[in-house]
Structure formats: structure tokens, C-alpha cells
Design a protein around this motif. Sequence first.
Motif, PDB file in Angstrom:
ATOM      1  N   UNK A  27       0.850  -1.194   0.000  1.00  0.00           N
ATOM      2  CA  UNK A  27       0.000   0.000   0.000  1.00  0.00           C
ATOM      3  C   UNK A  27       0.882   1.239   0.000  1.00  0.00           C
ATOM      4  N   UNK A  28       1.931   1.231   0.825  1.00  0.00           N
ATOM      5  CA  UNK A  28       2.878   2.358   0.884  1.00  0.00           C
ATOM      6  C   UNK A  28       3.508   2.599  -0.484  1.00  0.00           C
TER       7      UNK A  28
ATOM      8  N   UNK B  92       5.258   6.187   6.321  1.00  0.00           N
ATOM      9  CA  UNK B  92       4.763   4.863   6.699  1.00  0.00           C
ATOM     10  C   UNK B  92       3.748   4.986   7.827  1.00  0.00           C
ATOM     11  N   UNK B  93       3.964   5.948   8.711  1.00  0.00           N
ATOM     12  CA  UNK B  93       3.049   6.171   9.843  1.00  0.00           C
ATOM     13  C   UNK B  93       1.657   6.561   9.340  1.00  0.00           C
TER      14      UNK B  93
ATOM     15  N   UNK C 144       8.749  13.793   0.360  1.00  0.00           N
ATOM     16  CA  UNK C 144       9.204  13.119   1.575  1.00  0.00           C
ATOM     17  C   UNK C 144       9.738  11.746   1.221  1.00  0.00           C
ATOM     18  N   UNK C 145      10.937  11.456   1.697  1.00  0.00           N
ATOM     19  CA  UNK C 145      11.518  10.126   1.544  1.00  0.00           C
ATOM     20  C   UNK C 145      12.241   9.809   2.835  1.00  0.00           C
ATOM     21  N   UNK C 146      11.890   8.709   3.497  1.00  0.00           N
ATOM     22  CA  UNK C 146      12.606   8.354   4.720  1.00  0.00           C
ATOM     23  C   UNK C 146      14.076   8.106   4.429  1.00  0.00           C
ATOM     24  N   UNK C 147      14.925   8.451   5.362  1.00  0.00           N
ATOM     25  CA  UNK C 147      16.367   8.238   5.194  1.00  0.00           C
ATOM     26  C   UNK C 147      16.679   6.753   5.276  1.00  0.00           C
TER      27      UNK C 147
END
Length: 137
Positions: free
Chosen positions: A12-13, A22-23, A128-131
Motif C-alpha cells: 500500500x505504501x 509509513x506512519x 518526503x523520503x525516509x532516510x
Amino acid sequence: MIIRPGIIRPEIQERYGHGRSERTIENWTKHPDWPAPVGRRGRWHEYPLEAVEAWIAKHAPTEESTPAGKPTDLLTVQEIAAHSGRGESTIRGYISRGRWPAADKEENGVKLWFRSTVDRALAGLRPYRPREGRSSE
């Protein structure tokens, strides 16, 4: 090829995240109207794909599912969130931190932005991209 009956949260993400954390996706799965799981795949609940698509179209539309409209349309924070695929709290955060242009108009205490202003502001934001490789230590 194995045909899966549904979709799991990481899928889904990947498919519907569009810059969302993700949260945020996890919070979707806690919504009272979220589809019931049809099983498990590993540690993840598996949800019916069609029901997930319907829920996202109703509760979290993406830019692709929002009509383009006219550049002179006035948008509220909620409409900006739907148009951009970002959360309302994210847009409000941009405003409070000075990372968003001043409202083009205010009616009855409601701030409004022209769609053209919103599109220019969104073009200036990085997605937004998580590190990678962050530890929780």
C-alpha cells in the motif's frame, strides 16, 4: 505466478504512498472504515485490493484523482491536502513554519489560496523520503 487475494501495508505504501510516511499508511489501517483483513502474509495483515482502492479514493485521494480545475479556483487547507496528497497537518505545518505562501484571500476567517499559488508552492517542495539506514538508537 502466485495470485494474492489482497494487498499488505508495504505494498500500500509503495502503490499509494505518494510522499506519505509509513506512519500515515499505518494510521489509515486503524481508521474505523478501513477494510477488514482477509488474511495474513508474513507479519502483515492482507486487505482486499478493491476495498482498499475504494477507501483511498474516498478518504485519501491523490493528486492524480483530484480534478485539475482552474488556476483561479480558491482552495482551503483541506482541499490543498486532497489536491497534493499530503495531510492537512502537513500543510498547516508548512504554513506555521513559513514554508508556504501567504493566503491569496480570506473569507469569513477562512484562508484561501489560488490553485496556481498552490501548484507553485508544491513544485518548490521536495518529496518526503525516509532516510536509508536510520537506526532507532
